[in-house]
Structures are given as C-alpha cells and as structure tokens.
Design an enzyme around this catalytic site. Structure first.
Site, PDB file in Angstrom:
ATOM      1  CB  SER A 133      -0.840  -0.008   1.288  1.00  0.00           C
ATOM      2  OG  SER A 133      -1.485   1.236   1.476  1.00  0.00           O
ATOM      3  CE1 TYR A 146      -4.021  -2.330   5.600  1.00  0.00           C
ATOM      4  CE2 TYR A 146      -3.434  -0.023   5.268  1.00  0.00           C
ATOM      5  CZ  TYR A 146      -3.774  -1.268   4.752  1.00  0.00           C
ATOM      6  OH  TYR A 146      -3.852  -1.446   3.392  1.00  0.00           O
TER       7      TYR A 146
HETATM    8  P1  NDP Z   1     -11.485  -5.791   0.055  1.00  0.00           P
HETATM    9  O1  NDP Z   1     -11.943  -5.635   1.472  1.00  0.00           O
HETATM   10  O2  NDP Z   1     -12.427  -5.505  -1.041  1.00  0.00           O
HETATM   11  O3  NDP Z   1     -10.878  -7.254  -0.156  1.00  0.00           O
HETATM   12  C1  NDP Z   1     -10.092  -7.890   0.807  1.00  0.00           C
HETATM   13  C2  NDP Z   1      -9.959  -9.361   0.472  1.00  0.00           C
HETATM   14  O4  NDP Z   1      -9.135  -9.987   1.474  1.00  0.00           O
HETATM   15  C3  NDP Z   1     -11.286 -10.083   0.463  1.00  0.00           C
HETATM   16  O5  NDP Z   1     -11.367 -10.891  -0.695  1.00  0.00           O
HETATM   17  C4  NDP Z   1     -11.230 -10.949   1.715  1.00  0.00           C
HETATM   18  O6  NDP Z   1     -11.916 -12.173   1.456  1.00  0.00           O
HETATM   19  C5  NDP Z   1      -9.737 -11.192   1.860  1.00  0.00           C
HETATM   20  N1  NDP Z   1      -9.402 -11.601   3.236  1.00  0.00           N
HETATM   21  C6  NDP Z   1      -9.525 -10.896   4.375  1.00  0.00           C
HETATM   22  N2  NDP Z   1      -9.179 -11.660   5.425  1.00  0.00           N
HETATM   23  C7  NDP Z   1      -8.818 -12.865   4.927  1.00  0.00           C
HETATM   24  C8  NDP Z   1      -8.372 -14.096   5.493  1.00  0.00           C
HETATM   25  N3  NDP Z   1      -8.219 -14.268   6.808  1.00  0.00           N
HETATM   26  N4  NDP Z   1      -8.100 -15.146   4.663  1.00  0.00           N
HETATM   27  C9  NDP Z   1      -8.257 -15.024   3.344  1.00  0.00           C
HETATM   28  N5  NDP Z   1      -8.675 -13.890   2.734  1.00  0.00           N
HETATM   29  C10 NDP Z   1      -8.957 -12.838   3.527  1.00  0.00           C
HETATM   30  O7  NDP Z   1     -10.206  -4.841  -0.041  1.00  0.00           O
HETATM   31  P2  NDP Z   1      -9.179  -4.524  -1.225  1.00  0.00           P
HETATM   32  O8  NDP Z   1      -9.481  -5.271  -2.444  1.00  0.00           O
HETATM   33  O9  NDP Z   1      -9.052  -3.059  -1.292  1.00  0.00           O
HETATM   34  O10 NDP Z   1      -7.839  -5.064  -0.532  1.00  0.00           O
HETATM   35  C11 NDP Z   1      -6.900  -5.899  -1.153  1.00  0.00           C
HETATM   36  C12 NDP Z   1      -5.520  -5.537  -0.650  1.00  0.00           C
HETATM   37  O11 NDP Z   1      -5.189  -4.218  -1.080  1.00  0.00           O
HETATM   38  C13 NDP Z   1      -5.361  -5.537   0.870  1.00  0.00           C
HETATM   39  O12 NDP Z   1      -4.137  -6.138   1.204  1.00  0.00           O
HETATM   40  C14 NDP Z   1      -5.356  -4.058   1.216  1.00  0.00           C
HETATM   41  O13 NDP Z   1      -4.674  -3.789   2.408  1.00  0.00           O
HETATM   42  C15 NDP Z   1      -4.649  -3.479   0.004  1.00  0.00           C
HETATM   43  N6  NDP Z   1      -4.859  -2.057  -0.248  1.00  0.00           N
HETATM   44  C16 NDP Z   1      -6.128  -1.544  -0.406  1.00  0.00           C
HETATM   45  C17 NDP Z   1      -6.307  -0.181  -0.630  1.00  0.00           C
HETATM   46  C18 NDP Z   1      -7.660   0.436  -0.771  1.00  0.00           C
HETATM   47  O14 NDP Z   1      -7.773   1.677  -0.680  1.00  0.00           O
HETATM   48  N7  NDP Z   1      -8.703  -0.322  -1.013  1.00  0.00           N
HETATM   49  C19 NDP Z   1      -5.146   0.735  -0.708  1.00  0.00           C
HETATM   50  C20 NDP Z   1      -3.879   0.090  -0.538  1.00  0.00           C
HETATM   51  C21 NDP Z   1      -3.750  -1.251  -0.325  1.00  0.00           C
HETATM   52  P3  NDP Z   1     -12.786 -13.006   2.515  1.00  0.00           P
HETATM   53  O15 NDP Z   1     -13.321 -12.039   3.531  1.00  0.00           O
HETATM   54  O16 NDP Z   1     -13.827 -13.641   1.662  1.00  0.00           O
HETATM   55  O17 NDP Z   1     -11.816 -13.993   3.070  1.00  0.00           O
END
Ligand code: NDP
Length: 273
Positions: A133, A146
């Site tokens: 990020s 975070y």
């Molecule tokens: P979302 O919340 O849309 O997606 C997060 C994903 O992570 C979901 O598919 C969720 O699936 C999965 N997840 C969470 N916990 C677990 C777990 N214990 N095991 C397996 N999967 C898990 O967020 P984003 O798409 O935005 O996030 C994706 C990445 O991008 C993250 O690492 C985030 O920190 C990073 N990011 C996001 C930004 C933003 O502004 N959105 C900016 C910078 C970085 P499920 O709950 O079904 O398991």
C-alpha cells in the site's frame, strides 16, 4: 506447454477479484481464493478456478497449494493480496486483534511464499507479487497496526527480492493509493468500533471522516486500475521492484522520499486535524 498458472488471494472482492479476471484475460490459468466461496461464483462463471482459503489457517493454505500443484503441476505467479485494515488508537486495539492483523496481512502472505517457493525454485522461475500500500511508506494516526503490517510487507519483500533472485524468482511490491473497494468501509467500521468512546473519540471521528473522503470518486481509483498494474508486473520481462498505482500514489511516495520527517509529520497532521 501447459498454461501459466496464477494464484490470487483475497479474490472475493475488490482488487483480488479484478486481478483474477485480468490475469484470466491475459491467458493464465487462474486460481482465486478467499474465505467467502459464495462471493467468487461470478469468477467461477468466467472460468476462474475458485476455492476457499483462510490465510490465518495453515492447513487451509497447505492444502490449497498442494491442490494447485496436483491439478496443474506448476505455479508461475502468486499474488498475495488478502488483507484488511485494523484501525483504532493503539491504546484501544486489543493485542489479540493486533496479532490477527499481522496473521492476515503478513504471516499469511509469508506462509504462502514458503509453500510456493519450493515449486518455483524447482522450475527456476516464478513471480511473487505482494500487495502492500502507499501505507507501507506513509502513516496515519489511528492506523498504527495496519501501517505496521504494510511496512513489514515492504521490508520482507525487499529482503526477499535479493534472496530469491539467484533462484530465478522475482518479487514485486504493489503500492495502491485509495481504491474503491470494501476495504475503506471495513477499516472505518473497525476504527469506530474500537475508539468511538474514550480518550481518542474525537481523533477517531476526524480520521473516520478523512478515510471516508478518500473513498470518493474524486480521490480514489477503481480496483481495475490496480489489476492492470498487477498484470503488468506479472508479464513484464524485467519487473520493477515496486509499482505505486492509483490517484495520488506516485506524488505521495515522492513527497515521502523527499521530505524530512518533521515536514512530512506536519503534512499528515494537517490532513488529519
Ligand atoms: P477488500 O476488502 O475488497 O478485499 C479484501 C480481500 O481480502 C477479500 O477478498 C477478503 O476475502 C480477503 N481476506 C480478508 N481476510 C482474509 C483471510 N483471513 N483469509 C483469506 N482472505 C482474507 O479490499 P481490497 O481489495 O481493497 O484489498 C486488497 C488488498 O489491497 C489488501 O491487502 C489491502 O490492504 C490493500 N490495499 C487496499 C487499498 C484500498 O484503498 N482499497 C489501498 C492500498 C492497499 P474473505 O473475507 O472472503 O476472506
């Protein structure tokens, strides 16, 4: 020759979902994983292989990688994308929740790397793409856990890039700015639930508002933008070490590089007050 194989974690929404689709379009055999299997039906309908994986559960990760190897015999790309934002004043966040934040954002990512590298080493090629990020370089109040995880992902990936180079494995860091996914709402909910009452209530409300404004169309980018960058990192013959992506990401990273701590702190304080 069999098709190149990619695994994408956190594929039930946002960046992971779009990345799975984009890699599929690029010609990869794609395995999309997350805990919520029902949320990946749309991907399955488009020919992406989906199965449940919890990145805090060793057995689930071990079985998942074994399954892909059994079915395809190769893993070319691992996109470590699963993650969430544990927000709240450090004093208020239960230490078990801080551990969980590290389990998901750092240890899950690292464990999957441990599981795929033997296969990539044997093939003398592979690519590990870690979704960090801009928060792996800059920092916000109420986001210490975070940011600690994303700073950790940056350090881990930098060390690993040098370590795995002799084995033909590339390590790439993706640094998204604000992206319109479920991440923002989840982070705001965590913040409010953790620090709504007590000594940090007022600061928490300010940070909540700043996070919310970052989710607007004017300030953020859609997840497809990150997915395109990840595909670029996957297919490039000589990938860069890191790719900032999304509105404001490049500018912020440059500012962090150029400004001394005191000046950058002042900037962050101004935004979060
Ligand atoms: P979302 O919340 O849309 O997606 C997060 C994903 O992570 C979901 O598919 C969720 O699936 C999965 N997840 C969470 N916990 C677990 C777990 N214990 N095991 C397996 N999967 C898990 O967020 P984003 O798409 O935005 O996030 C994706 C990445 O991008 C993250 O690492 C985030 O920190 C990073 N990011 C996001 C930004 C933003 O502004 N959105 C900016 C910078 C970085 P499920 O709950 O079904 O398991």
């Amino acid at each position: 020759m069999s098709r190149r194989v990619a695994i994408v974690t956190g594929a039930s929404s946002g960046i992971g979902e779009q990345t799975a689709l984009a890699l599929k379009k690029e010609g990869y055999e794609v395995y999309a994983v997350a805990r919520r299997l029902d949320r990946m039906q749309g991907l399955a309908d488009q020919g992406v292989h989906v199965f449940a994986m919890d990145v805090t559960d060793d057995a689930s990760m071990t079985a998942g990688i074994a399954r892909v190897m059994e079915e395809r015999g190769r893993i070319d790309v691992l996109v470590n994308n699963a993650g969430y934002g544990s927000y709240g004043a450090l004093e208020d966040v239960p230490i078990d929740e801080a551990r969980r934040q590290f389990e998901v954002n750092v240890f899950g990512l690292a464990r999957l790397i441990q599981l795929v590298t033997p296969h990539m080493r044997a093939a003398k090629q592979g690519r590990i793409i870690n979704v960090s990020s801009i928060g792996g370089k800059f920092y916000e109040p109420m986001g210490s856990w975070y940011h600690a995880t994303k700073f950790a992902v940056e350090g881990l990936s930098d060390s690993l890039r040098i370590e795995l180079r002799p084995h033909g494995i590339d390590v790439v860091i993706i640094e998204p700015g604000p992206i319109r996914t479920e991440w923002n709402q989840t982070s705001r909910d965590n913040l409010v639930a953790t620090s709504r009452d007590g000594a940090y209530a007022e600061q928490a409300e300010t940070v909540r508002r700043v996070l919310e404004s970052g989710d607007s169309r004017r300030r953020s980018s859609p997840p497809e933008v990150v997915a395109r960058k990840i595909v670029k990192a996957a297919v490039s013959s000589s990938p860069r070490a890191r790719y900032p992506v999304g509105k404001g990401a490049g500018t912020l990273m440059t500012a962090r590089k150029l400004l001394p701590d005191v000046a950058f702190d002042a900037l962050v304080r101004r935004v979060y007050s």
